[in-house]
Design an enzyme around this catalytic site. Structure first.
Site, mmCIF file in Angstrom:
data_model
loop_
_atom_site.group_PDB
_atom_site.id
_atom_site.type_symbol
_atom_site.label_atom_id
_atom_site.label_comp_id
_atom_site.label_asym_id
_atom_site.label_seq_id
_atom_site.Cartn_x
_atom_site.Cartn_y
_atom_site.Cartn_z
ATOM 1 C CG HIS A 22 0.622 11.421 48.546
ATOM 2 N ND1 HIS A 22 -0.121 11.405 47.387
ATOM 3 C CD2 HIS A 22 1.409 12.519 48.465
ATOM 4 C CE1 HIS A 22 0.205 12.435 46.647
ATOM 5 N NE2 HIS A 22 1.124 13.137 47.261
HETATM 6 C C1 UD1 Z 1 6.104 14.618 47.768
HETATM 7 C C2 UD1 Z 1 5.679 15.999 47.310
HETATM 8 C C3 UD1 Z 1 4.235 15.942 46.822
HETATM 9 C C4 UD1 Z 1 4.025 14.843 45.798
HETATM 10 C C5 UD1 Z 1 4.503 13.527 46.389
HETATM 11 C C6 UD1 Z 1 4.339 12.387 45.426
HETATM 12 C C7 UD1 Z 1 6.714 17.913 48.458
HETATM 13 C C8 UD1 Z 1 6.466 18.984 49.436
HETATM 14 N N1 UD1 Z 1 5.733 16.987 48.362
HETATM 15 O O1 UD1 Z 1 5.361 14.299 48.928
HETATM 16 O O2 UD1 Z 1 3.891 17.162 46.241
HETATM 17 O O3 UD1 Z 1 2.664 14.745 45.461
HETATM 18 O O4 UD1 Z 1 5.882 13.665 46.750
HETATM 19 O O5 UD1 Z 1 4.829 11.206 45.941
HETATM 20 O O6 UD1 Z 1 7.734 17.902 47.810
HETATM 21 N N2 UD1 Z 1 9.540 8.232 51.698
HETATM 22 C C9 UD1 Z 1 10.066 6.969 51.572
HETATM 23 N N3 UD1 Z 1 10.658 6.643 50.394
HETATM 24 C C10 UD1 Z 1 10.746 7.507 49.351
HETATM 25 C C11 UD1 Z 1 10.210 8.798 49.497
HETATM 26 C C12 UD1 Z 1 9.595 9.137 50.663
HETATM 27 O O7 UD1 Z 1 9.998 6.147 52.469
HETATM 28 O O8 UD1 Z 1 11.304 7.128 48.308
HETATM 29 C C13 UD1 Z 1 8.862 8.581 52.959
HETATM 30 C C14 UD1 Z 1 9.793 9.268 53.920
HETATM 31 O O9 UD1 Z 1 9.596 8.710 55.151
HETATM 32 C C15 UD1 Z 1 9.337 10.706 53.918
HETATM 33 C C16 UD1 Z 1 7.870 10.606 53.503
HETATM 34 O O10 UD1 Z 1 7.777 9.438 52.709
HETATM 35 O O11 UD1 Z 1 9.499 11.303 55.154
HETATM 36 C C17 UD1 Z 1 7.430 11.779 52.720
HETATM 37 O O12 UD1 Z 1 8.302 12.039 51.590
HETATM 38 P P1 UD1 Z 1 8.506 13.535 51.050
HETATM 39 O O13 UD1 Z 1 9.330 13.542 49.838
HETATM 40 O O14 UD1 Z 1 8.907 14.401 52.166
HETATM 41 O O15 UD1 Z 1 7.048 13.994 50.664
HETATM 42 P P2 UD1 Z 1 5.858 13.204 49.952
HETATM 43 O O16 UD1 Z 1 4.798 12.993 50.959
HETATM 44 O O17 UD1 Z 1 6.372 12.010 49.199
#
Ligand code: UD1
Length: 366
Positions: free
Chosen positions: A209
């Site tokens: 991811h």
């Molecule tokens: C985040 C953390 C990363 C961790 C990862 C584990 C930061 C900078 N990054 O990355 O260190 O390893 O979590 O999962 O904090 N989304 C959903 N549903 C959810 C959560 C996220 O659909 O419940 C999607 C959203 O479209 C979002 C994307 O995933 O834009 C990324 O989510 P985000 O929390 O921004 O960062 P991660 O890539 O999950």
């Protein structure tokens, strides 16, 4: 009673917080409260973990959701400030390196609320990773820094953090891992492995991811092509992160893979650990999974140019790979030629106990 606010937001935070919450509940003088920023909000990314870790519902939920880094961090800060002002905790505890970690430590510190950072001192020295920025900022302003391994202490000392703030306590994720392993008996393991149509030790578990792997079309396509090729030798189970799934969809990548490459929804904690424990090896870009596989003595290939967890390579079963070495390293593992590794010191399931003792002393002013 000293009020302790335990801050979580994203999936890897939950298993780091749970053991400390339970330990603090048992510790005289401590009143722990859970605050969830809502950075992760899907059931399988959040609520399912609270269930598997047997945590109560969070005392506070901020509903911050997704967005750009600035949007997400800012929203968490604004909402967290309101709670911090009304709750006025004696200590805010943050975990790991996600946006919630840095947002809440910065907010608390400016309200003169002391901050403790669990998993302090880790460094990838790769400033293109948002997590590296989050770690550095959080460590620079924390009052108590709990490190999982000696490299953490060395980095903090090098950066000028006073020694009395640093406490090497071991790896708190391992506390949760040790606890869940006692709850997954052979029957459960057989059931889960069979449910995915797999045979123990005869499949590869994949998680990917990181923006560096999944945010660019060419790179992501190359990785998926490799997984499809690997699946011709050994079944591959790929529980896909929402970020990766979204990118595959918006980039319009063709996903007509052979059926031995199984792309499934993210797994809950109990299922994931079960499938990890029984895999032939794990291919990942996660931080925590490098540590879990080292504890389990399971071969791990980390698709990254660096790691903030080098002890998993020097002492454990982890190796870094890129697209030019991944095939050779996978073949070595499948041929049974892999290092055995050992469990690093203090990764013993008792890290929460050590942290709670230090926190109790700190908030009582002794
Ligand atoms: C985040 C953390 C990363 C961790 C990862 C584990 C930061 C900078 N990054 O990355 O260190 O390893 O979590 O999962 O904090 N989304 C959903 N549903 C959810 C959560 C996220 O659909 O419940 C999607 C959203 O479209 C979002 C994307 O995933 O834009 C990324 O989510 P985000 O929390 O921004 O960062 P991660 O890539 O999950």
């Amino acid at each position: 009673m000293s009020k302790i606010l335990l801050v979580v937001g994203a999936r890897p935070n939950f298993m780091k917080m749970a053991p400390l919450y339970f330990e603090m509940v048992k510790t005289p003088g401590l009143d722990p409260r859970i605050l969830h920023t809502g950075q992760h909000y899907d059931y399988v990314m959040s609520q399912a973990f609270f269930e598997d870790l047997q945590l109560p519902q969070p005392h506070h939920f901020l509903g911050a959701g997704s967005g750009s880094h600035a949007e997400q961090t800012a929203r968490i800060m604004v909402e967290f400030e309101k709670v911090a002002l009304t709750e006025n905790p004696d200590l805010v505890v943050v975990f790991g390196d996600v946006n919630s970690t840095v947002a809440c430590s910065l907010t608390a510190k400016k309200l003169w609320i002391p901050v403790a950072h669990v998993e302090a001192g880790l460094r990838s020295f790769d400033e293109t990773m948002p997590e590296e920025i989050n770690r550095r900022v959080t460590d620079a302003i924390s009052d108590l820094l709990f490190t999982p391994s000696p490299d953490g202490d060395a980095h903090l000392i090098h950066e000028g953090v006073p020694e009395h703030k640093i406490h090497q306590v071991g790896n708190i994720m391992i506390d949760s891992l040790v606890a869940i392993l006692t709850k997954i008996d052979q029957d459960h393991q057989n059931r889960i492995v069979q449910r995915f149509g797999l045979t123990k030790q005869r499949y590869v578990l994949v998680t990917l991811h990181r923006p560096s792997n999944v945010d660019e079309r060419d790179g992501l396509e190359q990785i998926l092509r490799y997984l499809n090729q690997l699946a011709s030798e050994v079944p591959v189970l790929f529980p896909i992160h929402p970020r990766t799934r979204k990118n595959i969809e918006t980039m319009g990548i063709d996903v007509s893979f052979r059926e031995e490459l199984r792309i499934v929804e993210p797994l809950r904690y109990r299922e994931f650990i079960t499938l990890e424990k029984n895999a032939a090896f794990v291919l990942t870009d996660s931080g925590g999974i490098q540590e879990e596989t080292t504890y389990l003595g399971l071969p791990c290939l980390t698709l990254r140019p660096n790691t903030e967890r080098p002890i998993t390579v020097t002492e454990g079963t982890n190796e870094l790979v890129d697209m030019s070495t991944i095939e050779r390293q996978s073949a070595r593992i499948l041929a049974g030629r892999w290092k055995s590794g050992k469990i690093p010191s203090l990764w013993d399931g008792r890290t929460a106990e050590r942290i709670a003792k230090i926190v109790a002393r700190y908030v009582s002013g002794k």
